[in-house]
Design a protein around this motif. Structure first.
Motif, PDB file in Angstrom:
ATOM      1  N   THR A  79       0.821  -1.219   0.000  1.00 18.02           N
ATOM      2  CA  THR A  79       0.000   0.000   0.000  1.00 18.02           C
ATOM      3  C   THR A  79       0.849   1.261   0.000  1.00 18.02           C
ATOM      4  O   THR A  79       1.761   1.414   0.815  1.00 18.02           O
ATOM      5  CB  THR A  79      -0.928   0.022   1.230  1.00 18.02           C
ATOM      6  OG1 THR A  79      -1.786  -1.124   1.208  1.00 18.02           O
ATOM      7  CG2 THR A  79      -1.792   1.284   1.233  1.00 18.02           C
ATOM      8  N   PHE A  80       0.548   2.157  -0.951  1.00 12.32           N
ATOM      9  CA  PHE A  80       1.178   3.471  -0.996  1.00 12.32           C
ATOM     10  C   PHE A  80       0.235   4.472  -0.339  1.00 12.32           C
ATOM     11  O   PHE A  80      -0.942   4.547  -0.685  1.00 12.32           O
ATOM     12  CB  PHE A  80       1.428   3.899  -2.444  1.00 12.32           C
ATOM     13  CG  PHE A  80       1.806   5.359  -2.597  1.00 12.32           C
ATOM     14  CD1 PHE A  80       3.119   5.772  -2.463  1.00 12.32           C
ATOM     15  CD2 PHE A  80       0.828   6.315  -2.880  1.00 12.32           C
ATOM     16  CE1 PHE A  80       3.459   7.117  -2.602  1.00 12.32           C
ATOM     17  CE2 PHE A  80       1.158   7.662  -3.020  1.00 12.32           C
ATOM     18  CZ  PHE A  80       2.482   8.058  -2.880  1.00 12.32           C
ATOM     19  N   THR A  81       0.751   5.255   0.605  1.00 13.25           N
ATOM     20  CA  THR A  81      -0.043   6.275   1.280  1.00 13.25           C
ATOM     21  C   THR A  81       0.640   7.617   1.112  1.00 13.25           C
ATOM     22  O   THR A  81       1.813   7.780   1.467  1.00 13.25           O
ATOM     23  CB  THR A  81      -0.205   5.970   2.776  1.00 13.25           C
ATOM     24  OG1 THR A  81      -0.806   4.677   2.931  1.00 13.25           O
ATOM     25  CG2 THR A  81      -1.087   7.009   3.448  1.00 13.25           C
ATOM     26  N   PRO A 182      -4.926  21.430  -1.961  1.00 10.03           N
ATOM     27  CA  PRO A 182      -4.262  20.265  -1.380  1.00 10.03           C
ATOM     28  C   PRO A 182      -5.028  18.964  -1.616  1.00 10.03           C
ATOM     29  O   PRO A 182      -6.234  18.968  -1.877  1.00 10.03           O
ATOM     30  CB  PRO A 182      -4.231  20.600   0.113  1.00 10.03           C
ATOM     31  CG  PRO A 182      -5.518  21.374   0.309  1.00 10.03           C
ATOM     32  CD  PRO A 182      -5.654  22.217  -0.948  1.00 10.03           C
ATOM     33  N   ILE A 183      -4.314  17.871  -1.545  1.00  4.81           N
ATOM     34  CA  ILE A 183      -4.927  16.540  -1.542  1.00  4.81           C
ATOM     35  C   ILE A 183      -4.933  16.100  -0.088  1.00  4.81           C
ATOM     36  O   ILE A 183      -3.880  15.999   0.542  1.00  4.81           O
ATOM     37  CB  ILE A 183      -4.115  15.552  -2.397  1.00  4.81           C
ATOM     38  CG1 ILE A 183      -4.124  16.002  -3.860  1.00  4.81           C
ATOM     39  CG2 ILE A 183      -4.681  14.145  -2.279  1.00  4.81           C
ATOM     40  CD1 ILE A 183      -3.242  15.162  -4.767  1.00  4.81           C
ATOM     41  N   SER A 184      -6.098  15.855   0.468  1.00  4.61           N
ATOM     42  CA  SER A 184      -6.179  15.514   1.889  1.00  4.61           C
ATOM     43  C   SER A 184      -6.003  14.024   2.139  1.00  4.61           C
ATOM     44  O   SER A 184      -5.703  13.615   3.268  1.00  4.61           O
ATOM     45  CB  SER A 184      -7.521  15.976   2.463  1.00  4.61           C
ATOM     46  OG  SER A 184      -8.603  15.342   1.793  1.00  4.61           O
ATOM     47  N   ALA A 185      -6.161  13.204   1.105  1.00  4.57           N
ATOM     48  CA  ALA A 185      -5.966  11.760   1.266  1.00  4.57           C
ATOM     49  C   ALA A 185      -5.747  11.130  -0.100  1.00  4.57           C
ATOM     50  O   ALA A 185      -6.412  11.495  -1.072  1.00  4.57           O
ATOM     51  CB  ALA A 185      -7.178  11.126   1.948  1.00  4.57           C
ATOM     52  N   LEU A 186      -4.796  10.198  -0.163  1.00  4.28           N
ATOM     53  CA  LEU A 186      -4.548   9.462  -1.401  1.00  4.28           C
ATOM     54  C   LEU A 186      -3.875   8.150  -1.030  1.00  4.28           C
ATOM     55  O   LEU A 186      -2.784   8.142  -0.456  1.00  4.28           O
ATOM     56  CB  LEU A 186      -3.658  10.266  -2.357  1.00  4.28           C
ATOM     57  CG  LEU A 186      -3.492   9.710  -3.785  1.00  4.28           C
ATOM     58  CD1 LEU A 186      -3.043  10.819  -4.748  1.00  4.28           C
ATOM     59  CD2 LEU A 186      -2.507   8.554  -3.847  1.00  4.28           C
ATOM     60  N   VAL A 187      -4.547   7.053  -1.313  1.00  2.11           N
ATOM     61  CA  VAL A 187      -4.031   5.725  -0.980  1.00  2.11           C
ATOM     62  C   VAL A 187      -4.195   4.811  -2.181  1.00  2.11           C
ATOM     63  O   VAL A 187      -5.267   4.768  -2.801  1.00  2.11           O
ATOM     64  CB  VAL A 187      -4.778   5.115   0.236  1.00  2.11           C
ATOM     65  CG1 VAL A 187      -4.287   3.695   0.502  1.00  2.11           C
ATOM     66  CG2 VAL A 187      -4.574   5.984   1.480  1.00  2.11           C
ATOM     67  N   ILE A 188      -3.129   4.116  -2.547  1.00  7.69           N
ATOM     68  CA  ILE A 188      -3.176   3.121  -3.626  1.00  7.69           C
ATOM     69  C   ILE A 188      -2.768   1.782  -3.019  1.00  7.69           C
ATOM     70  O   ILE A 188      -1.663   1.651  -2.500  1.00  7.69           O
ATOM     71  CB  ILE A 188      -2.221   3.490  -4.776  1.00  7.69           C
ATOM     72  CG1 ILE A 188      -2.544   4.891  -5.310  1.00  7.69           C
ATOM     73  CG2 ILE A 188      -2.334   2.460  -5.904  1.00  7.69           C
ATOM     74  CD1 ILE A 188      -1.548   5.390  -6.352  1.00  7.69           C
ATOM     75  N   SER A 189      -3.651   0.812  -3.057  1.00  5.43           N
ATOM     76  CA  SER A 189      -3.389  -0.464  -2.398  1.00  5.43           C
ATOM     77  C   SER A 189      -3.361  -1.639  -3.375  1.00  5.43           C
ATOM     78  O   SER A 189      -3.560  -1.468  -4.577  1.00  5.43           O
ATOM     79  CB  SER A 189      -4.441  -0.717  -1.313  1.00  5.43           C
ATOM     80  OG  SER A 189      -5.745  -0.684  -1.865  1.00  5.43           O
ATOM     81  N   LYS A 190      -3.083  -2.816  -2.835  1.00  2.00           N
ATOM     82  CA  LYS A 190      -2.997  -4.065  -3.608  1.00  2.00           C
ATOM     83  C   LYS A 190      -1.995  -3.952  -4.751  1.00  2.00           C
ATOM     84  O   LYS A 190      -2.229  -4.425  -5.860  1.00  2.00           O
ATOM     85  CB  LYS A 190      -4.384  -4.445  -4.136  1.00  2.00           C
ATOM     86  CG  LYS A 190      -5.400  -4.741  -3.036  1.00  2.00           C
ATOM     87  CD  LYS A 190      -6.748  -5.153  -3.603  1.00  2.00           C
ATOM     88  CE  LYS A 190      -7.734  -5.453  -2.479  1.00  2.00           C
ATOM     89  NZ  LYS A 190      -9.065  -5.856  -3.004  1.00  2.00           N
ATOM     90  N   LEU A 191      -0.855  -3.328  -4.465  1.00  5.18           N
ATOM     91  CA  LEU A 191       0.178  -3.176  -5.471  1.00  5.18           C
ATOM     92  C   LEU A 191       0.810  -4.528  -5.805  1.00  5.18           C
ATOM     93  O   LEU A 191       1.160  -5.299  -4.924  1.00  5.18           O
ATOM     94  CB  LEU A 191       1.264  -2.218  -4.980  1.00  5.18           C
ATOM     95  CG  LEU A 191       0.819  -0.760  -4.782  1.00  5.18           C
ATOM     96  CD1 LEU A 191       1.932   0.052  -4.128  1.00  5.18           C
ATOM     97  CD2 LEU A 191       0.410  -0.139  -6.118  1.00  5.18           C
ATOM     98  N   SER A 192       0.930  -4.799  -7.103  1.00  4.73           N
ATOM     99  CA  SER A 192       1.518  -6.048  -7.572  1.00  4.73           C
ATOM    100  C   SER A 192       1.984  -5.844  -9.005  1.00  4.73           C
ATOM    101  O   SER A 192       1.881  -4.738  -9.547  1.00  4.73           O
ATOM    102  CB  SER A 192       0.482  -7.179  -7.525  1.00  4.73           C
ATOM    103  OG  SER A 192      -0.492  -7.009  -8.552  1.00  4.73           O
ATOM    104  N   ALA A 193       2.469  -6.913  -9.628  1.00  6.71           N
ATOM    105  CA  ALA A 193       2.903  -6.811 -11.021  1.00  6.71           C
ATOM    106  C   ALA A 193       1.754  -6.423 -11.945  1.00  6.71           C
ATOM    107  O   ALA A 193       1.970  -5.939 -13.057  1.00  6.71           O
ATOM    108  CB  ALA A 193       3.515  -8.131 -11.458  1.00  6.71           C
TER     109      ALA A 193
END
Length: 240
Positions: A79-81, A182-193
């Motif tokens: 997960t990227f936060t 501003p960006i108050s929240a940004l999350v990218i999850s389930k990172l894989s190939a």
């Protein structure tokens, strides 16, 4: 033919050519090539330096008003936060118009001092994720995420990841900043190939809600620092 998203780097900022005097938002990464509000040309016709990573977002016409964003952050597990605050996660809205041809001045070469040799740093291995973003206020564009493969900070900044989104404009254009926040929240999850997915919340400078959006990354390639710079410059030559 430069440019990226042009915000005010807090100190003076990203939202511009990523990629040099403000080498980034807050702590590094972007470099505005023009002061906010200035018009700048953008050449979006060049293909991505990496095969298979072309943007799948809908192409945008000029003139038009389009959104871009940028955020530093860290990866934990898959997960990227994004790190919010201090101009490290920002969005910009720009007005794009067709460029007015101007004659190019003949450059006068200046003598340059011979640089002192410096040790070549060991290349850093990175993951380059690519895909697209879309927001509820009907903005959409290309998106990418860079992360280190070992979880350490990316060379030149104190974070292990950075992400950005920009309009898929396929013609030369001028752009002018007309809104930012501003960006108050940004999350990218389930990172894989196979990529990853996430969401973001954008606010106005006043703190009021602006819009929300989703990010869908559809692939990943392993690269090094040199390719990262080529990809960032390519991205920002296509954006505001």
């Amino acid at each position: 033919m430069t440019n990226g998203v042009r915000l005010n780097c807090g100190v003076a900022l990203f939202v511009a050519a990523l990629l040099v005097a403000c080498h980034g938002i807050g702590s590094g990464g972007y470099t505005p090539s023009a002061a906010p509000g200035d018009a700048s040309a953008s050449d979006a016709s060049a293909p991505s330096p990496l095969a298979g990573s072309a943007c799948s977002a809908p192409k945008r016409k000029v003139p038009g008003k389009y959104l871009s964003y940028f955020a530093f952050g860290n990866v934990k597990g898959t997960t990227f936060t994004a790190v919010t605050g201090n101009d490290e996660a920002l969005w910009a809205l720009e007005s794009y118009t067709k460029p007015t041809p101007t004659p190019k001045p003949t450059p006068t070469p200046k003598p340059t001092p011979t640089p002192k040799p410096t040790p070549t740093p060991k290349p850093q291995k990175l993951y380059y994720y690519y895909g697209a973003f879309a927001t509820k206020n009907k903005q959409a564009g290309c998106a990418y995420l860079f992360t280190s493969t070992d979880g350490k900070p990316l060379h030149g900044i104190k974070f292990s990841g950075e992400t950005a989104g920009f309009p898929n404009i396929t013609a030369a254009s001028n752009s002018k900043l007309i809104g930012e926040g501003p960006i108050s929240a940004l999350v990218i999850s389930k990172l894989s190939a196979k990529g990853g997915s996430g969401n973001m919340t954008l606010k106005q400078k006043s703190g009021q809600a602006y819009t929300t959006g989703s990010i869908t990354l559809v692939g990943r390639q392993e690269i090094n620092d040199a390719m990262r710079e080529k990809l960032r410059l390519w991205s920002f030559d296509r954006s505001p």
